[in-house]
Enzyme design. Structure first.
Site, PDB file in Angstrom:
ATOM      1  N   SER A  89       0.827  -1.188   0.000  1.00  0.00           N
ATOM      2  CA  SER A  89       0.000   0.000   0.000  1.00  0.00           C
ATOM      3  C   SER A  89       0.874   1.256   0.000  1.00  0.00           C
ATOM      4  O   SER A  89       1.713   1.424  -0.890  1.00  0.00           O
ATOM      5  CB  SER A  89      -0.937  -0.065   1.205  1.00  0.00           C
ATOM      6  OG  SER A  89      -2.051   0.744   1.027  1.00  0.00           O
ATOM      7  N   ASP A 103      -8.897  -3.871  -6.292  1.00  0.00           N
ATOM      8  CA  ASP A 103      -8.381  -3.322  -5.035  1.00  0.00           C
ATOM      9  C   ASP A 103      -9.116  -2.025  -4.717  1.00  0.00           C
ATOM     10  O   ASP A 103      -9.173  -1.122  -5.546  1.00  0.00           O
ATOM     11  CB  ASP A 103      -6.881  -3.048  -5.183  1.00  0.00           C
ATOM     12  CG  ASP A 103      -6.192  -2.722  -3.867  1.00  0.00           C
ATOM     13  OD1 ASP A 103      -6.740  -1.909  -3.101  1.00  0.00           O
ATOM     14  OD2 ASP A 103      -5.096  -3.252  -3.626  1.00  0.00           O
ATOM     15  N   HIS A 150      -7.420  -5.757  -0.870  1.00  0.00           N
ATOM     16  CA  HIS A 150      -6.308  -4.817  -0.921  1.00  0.00           C
ATOM     17  C   HIS A 150      -4.985  -5.553  -0.764  1.00  0.00           C
ATOM     18  O   HIS A 150      -4.740  -6.190   0.259  1.00  0.00           O
ATOM     19  CB  HIS A 150      -6.478  -3.775   0.183  1.00  0.00           C
ATOM     20  CG  HIS A 150      -5.432  -2.708   0.184  1.00  0.00           C
ATOM     21  ND1 HIS A 150      -4.915  -2.170  -0.968  1.00  0.00           N
ATOM     22  CD2 HIS A 150      -4.802  -2.082   1.203  1.00  0.00           C
ATOM     23  CE1 HIS A 150      -4.024  -1.241  -0.658  1.00  0.00           C
ATOM     24  NE2 HIS A 150      -3.929  -1.185   0.655  1.00  0.00           N
TER      25      HIS A 150
END
Length: 525
Positions: free
Chosen positions: A234, A466, A494
């Protein structure tokens, strides 16, 4: 803009929306635009290869390892300059943890991990997941290492509001219906930023991603590694890509999972991410109506209608919050309920929990389940104490990019675009993008490309549905990085590594253990 990876494998990187943070987004480099119109986006320049003499004491320091109180792990404190432009102006102390390679097999060096955020504790992530949950073969060959970035968790954390004030902040209405409610929202943002300025003035100008990446290079050298081996999820992909851009000749094996696009301005990032949450919600909705316990529609109900039903529920909570049984007297209003729903969008394994929480809230007027999801998202414990996640998140984001919006009027003009991107979440996410408008220090970063010319192969991982880091961002980052290999997971949730795809895990493990990257464009289901 919030990309964080949680401590458990399934909540990999979250993007705090609500009151606390910006969102992030992406498109191809050629599509990058600023809020003022089309502009050229410069590439991040590499730093000189030679270490400046003023930084030599930092690169030459020795870590004093000690017990962490967690079996198998050691901890130490790393010193870095508060201001790289003036290394003699003081230090920042960074918390480092490691778990030494377990064997068998030849040790490959250190593997640095970062869960995202900004604001997620890498040390917690290492001790609670990566150091015990990464594949045994990887843990056998690498010392597993983490450092909390400056301003985060154990590394001189940014502080803004106490627990009671944070409770008020997280409950503030982010879908204002009139000028009075708009004023209350603006006052909440101003109060939050004033608290940050009052409690963390020394740090606020020095928590940028560039500075955190430079800290990682000091750690690399202190650990004795010639090149950096790294897995970032991320926001951790932005941190890792920034490292590659600054130090391309020191790139070892880098995995960037759930990639961000550094070339985009905050407003575009937020808008793209809003669309990402809508994509995730559509997947949830399609699944929900096949279940007998779906509280938002029966079999055959269109996903758009499921969204309308959820939005209608949010409107009811806006007018009449419901009980939660919370010992501090909090009720479930629209803001906390929205956060709870979005928290469940990061991983399909939480959809059952979300259905149960929504059923209790809609049918029984009991908001405890959604409040629990919201609290886990904000890292609020049962005693009413918050981790510094939201404070660090805002501090980094507001320094890295100019604010998405400067005034409520700008948000109002952008509402149609956000509501088109997500009929369910668009309005709230647009208003959440206003938070950096009142930040007490000016941003030091701008949108930029990262090319990292001369770097060894870098694996960029994108998941097609995502919610927090839309797939197009992975495509864009892979296009920018000169040595990138794009690895695609066709699925929900995610990030992809360690989430159940043998194809993804095998490709990444092979790269980490043998240095062989996947073929560019490889796809896994």
């Amino acid at each position: 803009m919030y990309m964080r990876r949680s401590l458990r494998r399934s909540r990999t990187g979250v993007t705090l929306l609500s009151l606390a943070a910006l969102l992030v987004s992406g498109c191809s480099a050629a599509e990058s635009t600023s809020s003022a119109g089309s502009t050229a986006v410069a590439a991040l320049a590499a730093l000189p290869r030679a270490t400046p003499s003023a930084l030599a004491p930092y690169y030459g320091q020795k870590l004093s390892w000690r017990g962490c109180g967690v079996p198998g792990f050691e901890c130490a404190t790393l010193k870095a300059p508060l201001d790289y432009a003036e290394p003699g102006a003081g230090d920042v102390r960074l918390a480092v943890a490691r778990k030494k390679a377990t064997g068998p097999g030849k040790r490959l060096g250190s593997l640095l991990v970062n869960p995202g955020g900004p604001g997620g504790s890498a040390v917690d992530y290492l001790q609670q997941y990566a150091g015990i949950g990464y594949p045994a073969g990887v843990r056998a060959r690498y010392d597993m290492v983490a450092v909390d970035p400056r301003g985060v968790a154990r590394s001189e954390p940014v502080e803004c509001l106490d627990g009671r004030a944070m409770d008020t902040y997280t409950q503030t209405d982010t879908t204002p219906d009139d000028q009075r409610e708009t004023g209350e929202l603006v006052d909440a943002y101003k109060g939050f930023t004033e608290g940050c300025g009052a409690h963390s003035a020394r740090l606020l100008r020095h928590v940028s991603t560039v500075e955190a990446a430079r800290d990682m290079d000091i750690l690399r050298a202190v650990l004795g590694d010639g090149k950096l081996t790294y897995v970032g999820a991320s926001y951790g992909t932005f941190l890792g890509a920034t490292y590659a851009g600054l130090f391309p000749n020191r790139v070892g094996r880098l995995v960037l999972d759930g990639a961000m696009d550094p070339s985009l301005p905050a407003r575009r990032l937020n808008l793209d991410q809003t669309a990402g949450f809508e994509t995730a919600f559509q997947s949830f909705a399609r699944d929900c109506v096949t279940r007998s316990d779906c509280p938002l529609g029966g079999k055959g109900t269109a996903p758009a209608k499921v969204g309308e039903n959820l939005k209608a529920f949010f409107r009811k909570l806006d007018a009449h919050p419901i009980r939660t049984g919370d010992q501090d007297g909090r009720k479930l209003g629209e803001a906390l309920a929205t956060t709870g729903v979005i928290a469940a969008m990061y991983d399909e394994s939480t959809w059952e929990q979300l259905r149960e929480a929504l059923t209790s809230a809609i049918k029984d007027k009991d908001g405890a389940g959604l409040l629990a999801l919201s609290d886990s998202y904000y890292e609020r414990d049962a005693g009413g104490r918050y981790a510094n996640l939201m404070a660090a998140n805002a501090a980094v984001n507001c320094l890295d990019l100019p604010a998405a919006f400067s005034t409520p009027g700008q948000v109002e003009k952008a509402l149609p675009a956000f509501e088109k991107a997500s009929p369910v979440f668009g309005e709230g996410l647009a208003w959440a993008s206003l938070n950096c408008a009142y930040w007490p220090v000016r941003p030091t970063g701008e949108p930029h490309l990262i090319e990292a010319k001369g770097a060894a192969p870098i694996v960029v991982v994108g998941t097609t549905r995502d919610p927090a880091t839309p797939y197009r961002w992975a495509r864009s980052l892979a296009h920018q990085l000169a040595s990138a290999r794009l690895l695609t997971y066709e699925g929900d949730g995610h990030t992809a590594y360690g989430r159940g795809s043998a194809c993804i895990d095998s490709a990444i493990d092979t790269y980490l253990l043998h240095g062989t990257p996947p073929t560019d464009g490889k796809r896994c289901k």
